[in-house]
Write an enzyme that holds these catalytic residues in place. Sequence first.
Site, mmCIF file in Angstrom:
data_model
loop_
_atom_site.group_PDB
_atom_site.id
_atom_site.type_symbol
_atom_site.label_atom_id
_atom_site.label_comp_id
_atom_site.label_asym_id
_atom_site.label_seq_id
_atom_site.Cartn_x
_atom_site.Cartn_y
_atom_site.Cartn_z
ATOM 1 N N HIS A 56 0.855 -1.200 0.000
ATOM 2 C CA HIS A 56 0.000 0.000 0.000
ATOM 3 C C HIS A 56 0.880 1.236 0.000
ATOM 4 O O HIS A 56 2.101 1.149 0.116
ATOM 5 C CB HIS A 56 -0.998 -0.016 1.166
ATOM 6 C CG HIS A 56 -0.386 0.082 2.532
ATOM 7 N ND1 HIS A 56 0.411 -0.909 3.073
ATOM 8 C CD2 HIS A 56 -0.462 1.054 3.484
ATOM 9 C CE1 HIS A 56 0.789 -0.559 4.289
ATOM 10 N NE2 HIS A 56 0.282 0.631 4.567
ATOM 11 N N HIS A 58 1.575 3.869 1.920
ATOM 12 C CA HIS A 58 2.195 4.605 3.039
ATOM 13 C C HIS A 58 3.719 4.657 2.905
ATOM 14 O O HIS A 58 4.357 3.701 2.488
ATOM 15 C CB HIS A 58 1.806 3.972 4.380
ATOM 16 C CG HIS A 58 0.400 4.295 4.772
ATOM 17 N ND1 HIS A 58 -0.317 3.547 5.679
ATOM 18 C CD2 HIS A 58 -0.439 5.296 4.375
ATOM 19 C CE1 HIS A 58 -1.531 4.068 5.820
ATOM 20 N NE2 HIS A 58 -1.623 5.125 5.040
ATOM 21 N N ASP A 60 6.162 4.523 4.965
ATOM 22 C CA ASP A 60 7.037 3.561 5.654
ATOM 23 C C ASP A 60 7.096 2.223 4.906
ATOM 24 O O ASP A 60 7.824 1.313 5.302
ATOM 25 C CB ASP A 60 6.610 3.361 7.126
ATOM 26 C CG ASP A 60 5.229 2.751 7.295
ATOM 27 O OD1 ASP A 60 4.272 3.262 6.686
ATOM 28 O OD2 ASP A 60 5.103 1.737 8.028
ATOM 29 N N HIS A 61 6.351 2.128 3.800
ATOM 30 C CA HIS A 61 6.385 0.927 2.954
ATOM 31 C C HIS A 61 6.971 1.215 1.571
ATOM 32 O O HIS A 61 7.259 0.293 0.819
ATOM 33 C CB HIS A 61 4.970 0.339 2.800
ATOM 34 C CG HIS A 61 4.350 -0.030 4.114
ATOM 35 N ND1 HIS A 61 4.053 -1.327 4.467
ATOM 36 C CD2 HIS A 61 4.024 0.730 5.191
ATOM 37 C CE1 HIS A 61 3.549 -1.349 5.700
ATOM 38 N NE2 HIS A 61 3.523 -0.115 6.158
ATOM 39 N N HIS A 113 -7.364 -0.630 5.951
ATOM 40 C CA HIS A 113 -6.295 0.245 6.464
ATOM 41 C C HIS A 113 -6.082 1.379 5.464
ATOM 42 O O HIS A 113 -6.072 2.550 5.827
ATOM 43 C CB HIS A 113 -5.034 -0.591 6.671
ATOM 44 C CG HIS A 113 -3.819 0.195 7.043
ATOM 45 N ND1 HIS A 113 -3.694 0.828 8.258
ATOM 46 C CD2 HIS A 113 -2.667 0.455 6.361
ATOM 47 C CE1 HIS A 113 -2.507 1.447 8.302
ATOM 48 N NE2 HIS A 113 -1.875 1.234 7.168
ATOM 49 N N ASP A 137 -0.023 -3.988 6.322
ATOM 50 C CA ASP A 137 -0.622 -3.455 7.556
ATOM 51 C C ASP A 137 -2.090 -3.855 7.695
ATOM 52 O O ASP A 137 -2.864 -3.158 8.351
ATOM 53 C CB ASP A 137 -0.545 -1.916 7.564
ATOM 54 C CG ASP A 137 0.865 -1.395 7.764
ATOM 55 O OD1 ASP A 137 1.788 -2.204 7.971
ATOM 56 O OD2 ASP A 137 1.034 -0.161 7.711
ATOM 57 N N HIS A 175 4.834 -4.957 10.555
ATOM 58 C CA HIS A 175 5.247 -4.338 11.826
ATOM 59 C C HIS A 175 5.365 -5.348 12.958
ATOM 60 O O HIS A 175 4.591 -6.314 13.025
ATOM 61 C CB HIS A 175 4.264 -3.240 12.242
ATOM 62 C CG HIS A 175 4.277 -2.049 11.335
ATOM 63 N ND1 HIS A 175 5.153 -1.007 11.489
ATOM 64 C CD2 HIS A 175 3.526 -1.765 10.246
ATOM 65 C CE1 HIS A 175 4.945 -0.104 10.536
ATOM 66 N NE2 HIS A 175 3.951 -0.543 9.763
HETATM 67 FE FE FE Z 1 3.053 0.611 8.079
HETATM 68 ZN ZN ZN Z 2 0.287 1.578 6.594
#
Ligand code: FE
Ligand code: ZN
Length: 265
Positions: A56, A58, A60-61, A113, A137, A175
């Site tokens: 996805h 975001h 942090d990905h 999410h 996530d 995570h």
């Molecule tokens: Fe994440």
């Molecule tokens: Zn995420």
Amino acid sequence: MTLHITAIAAFADNYIWVIGREGRNDVAVVDPGDATPVLALLKESGRTLSDILVTHHHSDHTGGIRDLLTAFPEAHVIGPDNDRIPALTMRVQDNQEITILGCNFQVLTVPGHTLDHIAFFTEGDTNDSQPFVFCGDTLFSSGCGRLLEGTYAQLLHSLQRLAALPEKTRVYCTHEYTLSNLRFALHVEPDNIDYLERMKECTILRSEGHPTLPSTIGVELRTNPFLRCHSDSISAIIQTQFGPLLASELDVFARLRQWKDNFQA
Ligand code: FE
Ligand code: ZN
């Protein structure tokens, strides 16, 4: 030939999963939020990067994609059809079959999410009968992602879809949230033996510096309250806590998700 998966720790609690296959020198990575530790590992092991899988949008990905492509311009970037993900070379859809390192993967759309969220599932290669799923996530060990873009119904349906995978499927989420998820699970159901045992096991893993992942779908069916919203136990607890009219699985799920949003572990 066997697929093997390695964890690279990134940021405070992310894992970037590296997929390798016996007899090949190239690897694939999942959700590279940061390029630095990936490039270090590839350099040290003399490997090349063939594919970047993205669950996805975001950051942090996705934050490491551009720097990985600078080092490995030939790498494919495979993810959902969302322009917020940089440099996609392949935009995949629900149930699409893709080939990674010569192994078949199936794309599963799992919105909630985020609306673009997908998971990558494989039965494993021919001689490796244990399937696995990279679920970003959406499903965490003993928890699930926060509802940021979709509806409760979408997120519940996405979790049900993952829960229906074979029980032996190894679950690779992005995570390391397992211990804090279990603290909430035990707050909800303090006497649940499966939660208590999983807490014991994961506390040891973490104290020795190991990931609690991968989990399996079978473990999650027993130790993840968000996959147990149909149970009499969780339903009774939600009704005691929030009122007797919350009968449907979706009502129970939505209240449980909101309860966790406000819970300080
Ligand atoms: Fe994440
Ligand atoms: Zn995420």
